[in-house]
Design a protein around this motif. Structure first.
Motif, PDB file in Angstrom:
ATOM      1  N   UNK A 163       0.932  -1.102   0.130  1.00 32.34           N
ATOM      2  CA  UNK A 163      -0.006   0.108  -0.145  1.00 32.34           C
ATOM      3  C   UNK A 163       0.848   1.240  -0.155  1.00 32.34           C
ATOM      4  N   UNK A 164       0.475   2.099  -0.901  1.00 34.38           N
ATOM      5  CA  UNK A 164       1.163   3.517  -0.952  1.00 34.38           C
ATOM      6  C   UNK A 164      -0.014   4.552  -0.452  1.00 34.38           C
ATOM      7  N   UNK A 165       0.316   4.945   0.957  1.00 36.77           N
ATOM      8  CA  UNK A 165      -0.840   5.639   1.649  1.00 36.77           C
ATOM      9  C   UNK A 165      -0.730   7.118   1.108  1.00 36.77           C
ATOM     10  N   UNK A 166       0.186   7.427   0.109  1.00 43.08           N
ATOM     11  CA  UNK A 166       0.080   8.789  -0.742  1.00 43.08           C
ATOM     12  C   UNK A 166      -1.057   8.728  -1.861  1.00 43.08           C
ATOM     13  N   UNK A 167      -1.484   7.423  -2.014  1.00 44.71           N
ATOM     14  CA  UNK A 167      -2.510   7.323  -2.983  1.00 44.71           C
ATOM     15  C   UNK A 167      -3.992   7.024  -2.667  1.00 44.71           C
ATOM     16  N   UNK A 168      -4.653   8.235  -2.619  1.00 45.71           N
ATOM     17  CA  UNK A 168      -5.961   8.014  -1.904  1.00 45.71           C
ATOM     18  C   UNK A 168      -6.776   6.976  -2.423  1.00 45.71           C
ATOM     19  N   UNK A 169      -6.812   6.714  -3.974  1.00 44.52           N
ATOM     20  CA  UNK A 169      -7.667   5.716  -4.509  1.00 44.52           C
ATOM     21  C   UNK A 169      -7.302   4.274  -3.872  1.00 44.52           C
ATOM     22  N   UNK A 170      -5.896   4.271  -3.823  1.00 46.00           N
ATOM     23  CA  UNK A 170      -5.490   2.947  -3.687  1.00 46.00           C
ATOM     24  C   UNK A 170      -5.756   2.549  -2.156  1.00 46.00           C
ATOM     25  N   UNK A 171      -5.857   3.474  -1.280  1.00 48.01           N
ATOM     26  CA  UNK A 171      -6.135   3.560   0.328  1.00 48.01           C
ATOM     27  C   UNK A 171      -7.725   3.052   0.314  1.00 48.01           C
ATOM     28  N   UNK A 172      -8.406   3.624  -0.303  1.00 47.63           N
ATOM     29  CA  UNK A 172      -9.844   3.316  -0.479  1.00 47.63           C
ATOM     30  C   UNK A 172     -10.255   2.172  -0.866  1.00 47.63           C
ATOM     31  N   UNK A 173      -9.671   1.624  -2.120  1.00 46.89           N
ATOM     32  CA  UNK A 173      -9.773   0.289  -2.386  1.00 46.89           C
ATOM     33  C   UNK A 173      -9.452  -0.737  -1.780  1.00 46.89           C
ATOM     34  N   UNK A 174      -8.328  -0.632  -0.969  1.00 50.12           N
ATOM     35  CA  UNK A 174      -8.104  -1.744  -0.012  1.00 50.12           C
ATOM     36  C   UNK A 174      -9.128  -1.851   0.980  1.00 50.12           C
ATOM     37  N   UNK A 224       3.456  11.775   5.396  1.00 51.45           N
ATOM     38  CA  UNK A 224       3.394  11.857   7.248  1.00 51.45           C
ATOM     39  C   UNK A 224       1.894  12.474   7.267  1.00 51.45           C
ATOM     40  N   UNK A 225       1.793  13.599   6.396  1.00 50.68           N
ATOM     41  CA  UNK A 225       0.423  14.027   6.617  1.00 50.68           C
ATOM     42  C   UNK A 225      -1.015  13.462   5.923  1.00 50.68           C
ATOM     43  N   UNK A 226      -0.785  13.443   4.368  1.00 51.04           N
ATOM     44  CA  UNK A 226      -1.708  13.283   3.610  1.00 51.04           C
ATOM     45  C   UNK A 226      -1.984  11.796   3.898  1.00 51.04           C
ATOM     46  N   UNK A 227      -0.915  11.066   3.993  1.00 50.80           N
ATOM     47  CA  UNK A 227      -1.374   9.625   4.172  1.00 50.80           C
ATOM     48  C   UNK A 227      -2.082   9.311   5.421  1.00 50.80           C
ATOM     49  N   UNK A 228      -1.826   9.915   6.294  1.00 47.74           N
ATOM     50  CA  UNK A 228      -2.605   9.755   7.404  1.00 47.74           C
ATOM     51  C   UNK A 228      -4.323  10.147   7.192  1.00 47.74           C
ATOM     52  N   UNK A 229      -4.274  11.168   6.557  1.00 49.60           N
ATOM     53  CA  UNK A 229      -5.627  11.724   6.126  1.00 49.60           C
ATOM     54  C   UNK A 229      -6.175  10.632   5.255  1.00 49.60           C
ATOM     55  N   UNK A 230      -5.592  10.069   4.255  1.00 50.22           N
ATOM     56  CA  UNK A 230      -6.375   9.124   3.359  1.00 50.22           C
ATOM     57  C   UNK A 230      -6.692   8.010   4.215  1.00 50.22           C
ATOM     58  N   UNK A 231      -6.019   7.413   4.898  1.00 52.02           N
ATOM     59  CA  UNK A 231      -6.286   6.191   5.733  1.00 52.02           C
ATOM     60  C   UNK A 231      -7.296   6.622   6.814  1.00 52.02           C
TER      61      UNK A 231
END
Length: 267
Positions: free
Chosen positions: A62-73, A116-123
């Motif tokens: 998982x790449x936490x910087x990828x919002x679509x990938x987080x949501x899909x997972x 560190x910031x956007x990844x936390x937001x996405x997840x």
């Protein structure tokens, strides 16, 4: 309440789970009976955890910087209860790019905030949407004590972690009425690859001396030492996370728990 198997029947999503603090968090949660969806940009570490713990750990890149990938997972995990409802989310994925501000590149600044910031937001957003609908859940963000005290050479890291702390508190305020708790754990110096990367080349020959300098502090960089006299082990941080996601912490939300041996003097 006993900590023994206290997280049985719960599914935890852990980012940055392949090594260091993330790996220790997976171990702590598994020991308490949780099933863990362990994710990391590099799949090798989480695949090793899945091999070690069998059905209790599911490994996914998982790449936490990828919002679509987080949501899909998250959607995949919960689809027709493939793995189950995500009861716990722990944000551990992070990067550190140290530099004096005058030498800091745009790319390093952006990359640091992206993880560190956007990844936390996405997840957190993806998990909180579902938790709020169900009326329960716990989110913990692993930040840093650098979020609360200035650090020379760590401006991007410290600022990104401060953003993650405040974001998690704001989220906690918004979802508290729907039974979702959001907290942060802020470690100090912890014996991980990230910590070792900050040591000098000569420290490779004498890691004990490098550790001693961290414990003693450095007046030249205005950095205090560690009053408890030791660098944290990843398990010290993982134990704090495990407590906060458990029912023993059922009345704790929007809290920032420092696990730094007193290094910041709780500034």
């Amino acid at each position: 309440m006993s900590a023994d198997r206290e997280l049985s029947e719960r599914l935890a999503l852990v980012t940055g789970a392949g090594r260091g603090i993330g790996k220790a968090v997976v171990t702590a949660l598994v020991e308490r009976g949780a099933r863990v969806l362990a994710t990391d940009l590099d799949p090798r570490g989480v695949e090793a955890l899945a091999e070690k713990y069998g059905d209790q750990v599911t490994a996914r890149p998982l790449d936490v910087t990828d919002a679509a990938a987080v949501e899909a997972l998250v959607a995949e995990a919960e689809a027709e209860r493939a793995l189950g409802a995500v009861d716990i989310a722990v944000n551990v994925a992070g990067i550190l790019r140290g530099s004096q501000v005058v030498d800091l590149t745009d790319e390093d600044w952006a990359a640091t905030f992206a993880v560190n910031s956007s990844g936390v937001f996405h997840v957190s957003r993806s998990a909180a949407r579902r938790m709020a609908e169900r009326g329960h859940g716990s989110i913990v963000t692993v930040a840093s004590n650098a979020a609360g005290i200035p650090r020379a050479g760590l401006s991007a890291y410290a600022a990104s972690k401060a953003a993650a702390v405040m974001f998690t508190k704001c989220l906690g305020l918004e979802v508290a009425s729907r039974g979702v708790r959001c907290n942060t754990v802020s470690p100090g110096s912890t014996l991980t690859d990230m910590q070792r990367a900050m040591w000098t080349a000569s420290d490779d020959q004498d890691p004990a001396a490098a550790a001693r300098r961290v414990v003693e502090g450095d007046l030249a960089t205005h950095r205090t030492g560690i009053p408890l006299g030791r660098i944290a082990d990843p398990s010290d941080v993982a134990e704090a996370v495990a407590f906060l996601v458990s029912d023993r912490a059922r009345h704790i939300t929007m809290h920032d728990l420092y696990v730094d041996g007193g290094a910041t003097l709780r500034a």
